[in-house]
Design an enzyme around this catalytic site. Structure first.
Site, PDB file in Angstrom:
ATOM      1  N   HIS A   3       0.856  -1.198   0.000  1.00 32.12           N
ATOM      2  CA  HIS A   3       0.000   0.000   0.000  1.00 32.12           C
ATOM      3  C   HIS A   3       0.892   1.248   0.000  1.00 32.12           C
ATOM      4  CE1 HIS A   3      -1.594   3.385   2.325  1.00 32.12           C
ATOM      5  NE2 HIS A   3      -2.792   3.077   1.871  1.00 32.12           N
ATOM      6  N   ASN A   4       1.891   1.243   0.882  1.00 28.91           N
ATOM      7  CA  ASN A   4       2.770   2.411   0.972  1.00 28.91           C
ATOM      8  C   ASN A   4       3.619   2.575  -0.279  1.00 28.91           C
ATOM      9  OD1 ASN A   4       1.701   2.602   3.550  1.00 28.91           O
ATOM     10  ND2 ASN A   4       3.638   3.133   4.491  1.00 28.91           N
TER      11      ASN A   4
HETATM   12  O1  LIG Z   1       2.158   4.540   6.724  1.00 28.60           O
HETATM   13  C1  LIG Z   1       1.979   5.718   6.534  1.00 28.60           C
HETATM   14  C2  LIG Z   1       0.953   6.184   5.575  1.00 28.60           C
HETATM   15  O2  LIG Z   1       0.336   5.120   4.910  1.00 28.60           O
HETATM   16  C3  LIG Z   1       2.882   6.686   7.252  1.00 28.60           C
HETATM   17  O3  LIG Z   1       2.453   8.016   7.162  1.00 28.60           O
HETATM   18  C4  LIG Z   1       4.289   6.545   6.797  1.00 28.60           C
HETATM   19  O4  LIG Z   1       5.104   7.272   7.658  1.00 28.60           O
HETATM   20  C5  LIG Z   1       4.486   7.008   5.366  1.00 28.60           C
HETATM   21  O5  LIG Z   1       5.743   6.618   4.900  1.00 28.60           O
HETATM   22  P1  LIG Z   1       6.983   7.636   4.782  1.00 28.60           P
HETATM   23  O6  LIG Z   1       7.128   8.297   6.144  1.00 28.60           O
HETATM   24  O7  LIG Z   1       8.122   6.746   4.413  1.00 28.60           O
HETATM   25  O8  LIG Z   1       6.622   8.631   3.710  1.00 28.60           O
END
Ligand SMILES: O=C(CO)[C@H](O)[C@H](O)COP(=O)(O)O
Ligand SMILES: NC(=O)C1=CN([C@@H]2O[C@H](COP(=O)(O)OP(=O)(O)OC[C@H]3O[C@@H](n4cnc5c(N)ncnc54)[C@H](OP(=O)(O)O)[C@@H]3O)[C@@H](O)[C@H]2O)C=CC1
Length: 466
Positions: free
Chosen positions: A187-188
């Site tokens: 997802h991320n």
């Molecule tokens: O899990 C998340 C959103 O889904 C968190 O906001 C996460 O920190 C986002 O990843 P990054 O800090 O690497 O941009």
């Protein structure tokens, strides 16, 4: 009916919001935090919701207060702190208890922790929670990996606190051990590429078409009312209209162009490559964040080569089509990683359900996810989104626009790593005969590696080996 009950340790940004969400939904939540001074601050914030909250001085008291089998959710960094807490609580728990890591964990750690807890007749749940603080407080998307035993206890709690999409709670038990954290990681990864696409489109409109941030913000806001509707499009529209109170300048002009990253995008790429599923758009997004931190080098290169970017004529409707196509390809790459992991770990992931639980609450929520979930439900494409008829329609409509956009942008010297890699991947996948025969020939010449012939089975060598 008895009141659902749960323990929650870690009252930081996400943990406090989740605890309040639970309390608001009639779940009795027992809480504790490493820094005990934070607890009264949290209870103050809880106000009347405090009737559904019991606070404890430490984890020992929290464990002692919970009836067996216990379910304790940890919302702390999923790295060493999680391992330390697991080591600390194992001797204090009883067979059948469940420990939940609801942070962003590397699913390899989740599998390792799951195995460790099983040795002690305990259960481990790796639970991805998306939506940031706002989502955690008012309805996140929740991706659960763990045993049926743990899910039976967690289901009423998570269904109550999750975001609702037209009455459907955005939570699913996706499989055992690392399945939930893996899906959250991907997802991320998709989130990273979607954000990068938006950043590149902003760059083309600003530096190429000479539009102000506010004008571009208007376009994003307009897009958010149609098929491109998404949380990231919406917040970008908002971001581009914000003014820095100290200088009166657009906020985006005073933010340093160096992007942070906490690991999930990188993990997505590492796992994708390990499984032979290179997700080039996500790779481009992760790489772009890394390159963004090299400001000094970029300044030196700019001085050496010049940083001119030519003017671009951009038609908004064509740009929207190009963006739609690129987004489909981003999701397609993400689902291919899920497909590969599902096969490797025997998770039997339900792609349609995953798309459904991403439709609300999470950072990548978008109108497109309605179409993606329907596409998976309506056509068995084995997880290959580009083969789904509904997605093919978007791609056939948008690829010419993406091609035209990339061609002129590259010619004019604009950096578009994610947009360009979308097209590179799409054009590769639509060639029934690509370029790998040249690679195979080279490998055989320099290393006697052999190749398959198109007209025979088994390994063969070229005439160069006699
Ligand atoms: O899990 C998340 C959103 O889904 C968190 O906001 C996460 O920190 C986002 O990843 P990054 O800090 O690497 O941009
Ligand atoms: N912020 C976000 O948007 C999202 C975050 N996540 C994930 O949620 C988890 C928590 O993040 P977030 O709430 O933002 O972080 P915060 O920094 O706001 O809170 C961290 C919490 O962990 C506790 N903690 C830190 N180190 C230890 C330790 N060694 N032992 C015990 N407790 C510890 C802190 O306690 P103390 O008060 O004592 O410092 C605090 O309660 C992370 O895994 C993160 O990746 C997931 C989705 C979105």
């Amino acid at each position: 009916m008895t009141t659902p009950l749960i323990g929650l340790y870690g009252l930081g940004t996400m943990g406090a919001a989740l605890a309040l969400n639970m309390a608001e939904h009639g779940i009795h939540v027992h809480v504790a935090n490493r820094t005990t001074a934070e607890v009264p601050v949290f209870l103050d914030r809880a106000g009347p919701l405090g009737t559904n909250i019991t606070a404890h001085d430490d984890i020992d008291a929290l464990i002692a207060a919970l009836p067996k089998p216990r379910t304790i959710l940890f919302m702390i960094p999923s790295t060493k702190p999680m391992d330390d807490m697991i080591d600390f609580v194992i001797p204090k728990l009883s067979p059948g208890d469940t420990v939940i890591d609801a942070g962003n964990a590397d699913f390899n750690d989740t599998r390792r922790r799951d195995a460790l807890l099983r040795e002690h007749e305990l259960h481990f749940v790796g639970m991805g929670v998306s939506g940031g603080e706002e989502g955690a407080r008012h309805g996140p998307s929740i991706m659960v990996g763990g045993t049926e035993h743990s899910w039976a206890q967690l289901e009423p709690v998570t269904k109550a606190i999750a975001a609702q999409h037209e009455g459907d709670p955005c939570v699913a038990h996706l499989g055992p051990d690392g399945a939930g954290h893996f899906v959250k990681t991907v997802h991320n990864g998709i989130e990273y590429a979607d954000m990068q696409l938006i950043a590149e489109i902003h760059g083309l409109l600003h530096h190429g078409a000479g539009r102000s941030h506010a004008e571009i913000g208007d376009l994003f806001t307009e897009w958010d009312r149609g098929p491109l509707k998404s949380y990231l499009v919406e917040i970008t529209g908002r971001l581009l209209h914000e003014v820095d109170p100290q200088t009166g300048r657009p906020v985006v002009d005073i933010i340093k162009d160096s992007a942070g990253q906490k690991g999930t995008g990188r993990w997505t790429v590492i796992e994708a490559i390990r499984m032979g599923q290179s997700a080039t758009m996500i790779e481009a997004a992760v790489a772009s964040r890394a390159w963004s931190s090299e400001g000094d080098l970029r300044a030196q290169a700019a001085a050496l080569y010049g940083e001119d970017r030519g003017t671009l004529e951009i038609d908004d409707a064509e740009l929207a089509k190009a963006f739609s196509a690129a987004r489909v390809l981003d999701y397609a790459q993400g689902f291919r990683i899920l497909r590969a992991a599902s096969a490797e770990f025997g998770w039997d992931l339900d792609y349609a359900r995953i798309a459904e639980i991403w439709r609300a609450g999470c950072i990548i929520r978008s109108a497109l996810l309605d179409d993606i979930s329907a596409a998976f439900r309506n056509a068995d494409t084995g997880g290959e989104l580009i083969l789904a008829p509904a997605m093919a329609e978007i791609l056939k409509d948008g690829i010419p626009a993406l091609r035209a956009l990339i061609s002129k942008s590259l010619a004019a010297g604009h950096a578009t790593p994610a947009l360009a890699s979308a097209l590179g991947w799409f054009d590769t996948m639509r060639q029934s005969r690509g370029q790998a025969h040249i690679i195979q020939g080279q490998r055989d010449i320099f290393g006697r590696h052999g190749f398959e012939r198109i007209d025979a089975t088994g390994p063969h060598h070229g005439p160069w080996w006699g």
